[in-house]
Design a protein around this motif. Structure first.
Motif, PDB file in Angstrom:
ATOM      1  N   ASP A   9       0.828  -1.205   0.000  1.00 19.43           N
ATOM      2  CA  ASP A   9       0.000   0.000   0.000  1.00 19.43           C
ATOM      3  C   ASP A   9       0.863   1.255   0.000  1.00 19.43           C
ATOM      4  N   ARG A 133      -4.400   0.833  -1.894  1.00 24.35           N
ATOM      5  CA  ARG A 133      -4.459   1.790  -0.777  1.00 24.35           C
ATOM      6  C   ARG A 133      -4.964   1.137   0.494  1.00 24.35           C
ATOM      7  N   ASP A 183      -8.131  10.707  -1.115  1.00 24.15           N
ATOM      8  CA  ASP A 183      -8.013   9.264  -0.854  1.00 24.15           C
ATOM      9  C   ASP A 183      -7.859   8.961   0.634  1.00 24.15           C
ATOM     10  N   LEU A 191      -7.038   5.518   2.485  1.00 21.46           N
ATOM     11  CA  LEU A 191      -5.625   5.116   2.457  1.00 21.46           C
ATOM     12  C   LEU A 191      -5.099   5.134   3.886  1.00 21.46           C
TER      13      LEU A 191
END
Ligand code: DC
Length: 222
Positions: A9, A133, A183, A191
């Motif tokens: 990630d 993510r 995000d 994330l």
């Protein structure tokens, strides 16, 4: 059923894609780019002229397109309803719209379940490296190896600019900052670094260094 899952990630430009493919190649594993799936569904929404400011409209149509992923680390790719979209999903139109589409819970639910199916299918063959993510936190919370890649804003923008044409480091830096905020602050699966992930700052590292570091970690954990 045995098989290794490596969760990779981090934000865009952290070096996830190249490192993930390199690790998959070195270990003889499959490779899944989950960002390409969010990009592909965004491409389809744009084609269909779905109003991307309307979360309900996105949710309602999210089950329609059929996505097929190639998990070969030497030839990764995605088709939508049989159309190869690997070029268009990297364009500015999709990049500008993908955060809005990937924030919709119905889109995430569908793609997470598709990702989990692809992971399960890969296990008898040895396993898979999955980049995204929310892989270590949501898609594969039981993965024995979780890596969270970071890099300075300058390094990330420089890498992304080198991959694209007709853009500048400053433009990319602004675009990345915008996407990072969207995000990491969205409600659905933002994330985030898993508690049991190792964080790797790739700013001073070459690609080979990053791959070697992840392989060392795999040996330790798996
Ligand atoms: O990694 P990328 O830049 O190709 O990802 C495109 C977008 O998709 C990114 O802005 C956030 C979203 N994404 C996501 O929400 N969850 C993932 N697992 C992967 C990507």
């Amino acid at each position: 059923m045995s098989g290794l899952v490596v969760a990779m990630d981090g934000p865009s430009g952290s070096g996830k894609s190249s490192a993930s493919r390199g690790v998959a190649r070195a270990l003889g594993l499959r490779y899944l780019d989950t960002g390409a799936m969010y990009r592909a569904i965004t491409w389809w929404m744009l084609q269909q002229e779905v109003d991307l400011a309307d979360q309900r409209a996105i949710a309602e149509r999210s089950g329609e397109p059929s996505l097929v992923m190639s998990t070969d680390p030497d030839a990764p790719g995605v088709t939508v309803d049989g159309v190869d979209v690997n070029g268009p999903i990297r364009g500015p139109e999709v990049t500008g719209a993908v955060s809005a589409v990937s924030a919709v819970p119905e889109v995430r639910r569908r793609l997470v379940s598709l990702q989990q199916e692809i992971i399960a299918e890969s296990l008898p063959g040895g396993g898979i490296v999955v980049e995204g993510r929310d892989i270590g936190t949501v898609v594969a919370p039981d993965a024995p190896v979780k890596v969270y890649l970071t890099a300075s804003a300058d390094a990330r923008a420089q890498r992304r600019t080198a991959e694209l044409t007709g853009t500048t480091v400053e433009t990319q830096k602004a675009e990345m900052a915008r996407r990072d905020t969207l995000d990491s602050t969205r409600k659905a699966d933002p994330l985030a670094m898993a508690a049991d992930a190792i964080e790797l700052d790739t700013t001073p590292l070459t690609l080979d260094d990053v791959i070697a570091e992840v392989l060392r970690f795999v040996k330790e954990r798996a």
